[in-house]
Scaffold this motif. Structure first.
Motif: not given
Length: 300
Positions: A7, A9, A274
């Protein structure tokens, strides 16, 4: 072939107001790596909160234990190899050897002019990148480096004790053009793409797959020219910039279908953003967490 799920972020929240929570939750959900953007500001987030990538990753390193951490991507737009190397060695030490450097040539966004310079042409960016990456490689692997180039210099730059990871932390080189692909083939432990930007607005998922297959073929050619096996490199797809947009995050089935097609192309890692409400990266957080937990098992 199993597929890793990671992911990214974005650093748009204060650490003690939700920033820390995302990183620790990413580890709990089992993501392989959590990356962040290394920009001074970015697109629609320019007039809102935005924090520095390397301090954010340092904080994340102290808040997590197993999660790999990285940038997607660092560029020469506002970085110098000498100072960057020192910060990366420190971050790799603090994290216990969990850092991957995503690195690219940079673009024409806000970073390109924030230091008061005119934006570089594509050729100028490629020229700088071609000098930046090899010098950074040396700085992260040699105790002392002196170098004089067209764009960067180092005078007895000391980098003792070096990275926790040996011989240095891995590079994930973002590239689609011939010169960048050669850098990925020579210096990269991974290669990164976002797809073909010309297809984002009006292309189809099928066209995107064909374009990505072509990029993978050119990467293989660049490796072969250096006598390297392309299988030695991880292939990373940063999602959100193909014609699929956020469609793969609508359900576990949709994601497994999307990720499976790209795994079959040869990708070894898929990176999803995210969720951020009211942005290009808006997604149902409950579905996102189900994807993180359930999809990797289905993609083994």
């Amino acid at each position: 072939m199993s597929l890793r799920l990671s992911t990214v972020i974005l650093p748009h929240r204060r650490w003690h107001e939700g920033g820390r929570t995302a990183w620790t939750r990413a580890e709990q959900l089992g993501f392989h790596t959590a990356y962040t953007y290394d920009h001074l500001s970015w697109r629609s987030f320019r007039d809102g909160p935005w924090f520095g990538a390397l301090p954010t990753l340092t904080a994340a390193a102290t808040a997590t234990e197993r999660l790999r951490l990285g940038t997607l991507v660092t560029s020469p737009n506002f970085r110098h190899p000498v100072t960057l190397a020192k910060e990366l060695i420190s971050l790799d030490d603090i994290s216990g050897g969990r850092v991957t450097l995503g690195i690219g040539a940079g673009g024409t966004g806000f970073d390109a002019t924030a230091l008061g310079q005119e934006p570089w042409t594509p050729r100028e960016r490629a020229d700088r990148f071609a000098e930046f990456v090899p010098l950074l490689d040396r700085l992260l692997t040699e105790d002392a480096v002196s170098y004089g180039g067209d764009f960067y210099s180092a005078h007895e730059a000391r980098n003792i004790p070096g990275c926790a990871q040996r011989p240095r932390l891995p590079f994930a080189v973002a590239a689609t053009g011939p010169r960048g692909l050669r850098l990925a083939a020579r210096h990269g432990q991974a290669w990164v793409t976002t797809g073909d930007p010309k297809l984002f607005e009006n292309g189809t998922p099928e066209q995107s797959v064909r374009a990505l297959r072509g990029q993978l073929d050119r990467l293989a050619d660049a490796c072969a020219a250096l006598g390297r096996q392309v299988d030695e490199l991880d292939k990373v797809l940063l999602t959100g910039f193909t014609p699929d947009r956020t469609g793969p995050l609508e359900s576990v089935d949709a994601f497994v279908d999307f990720a499976g097609r790209h795994r079959d192309l040869g990708f070894t890692e898929i990176v999803v953003h995210w969720p951020i409400p009211d942005s290009d990266f808006a997604a149902d957080e409950r579905v996102f967490e189900r994807i993180a937990v359930e999809a990797p098992e289905q993609l083994r």
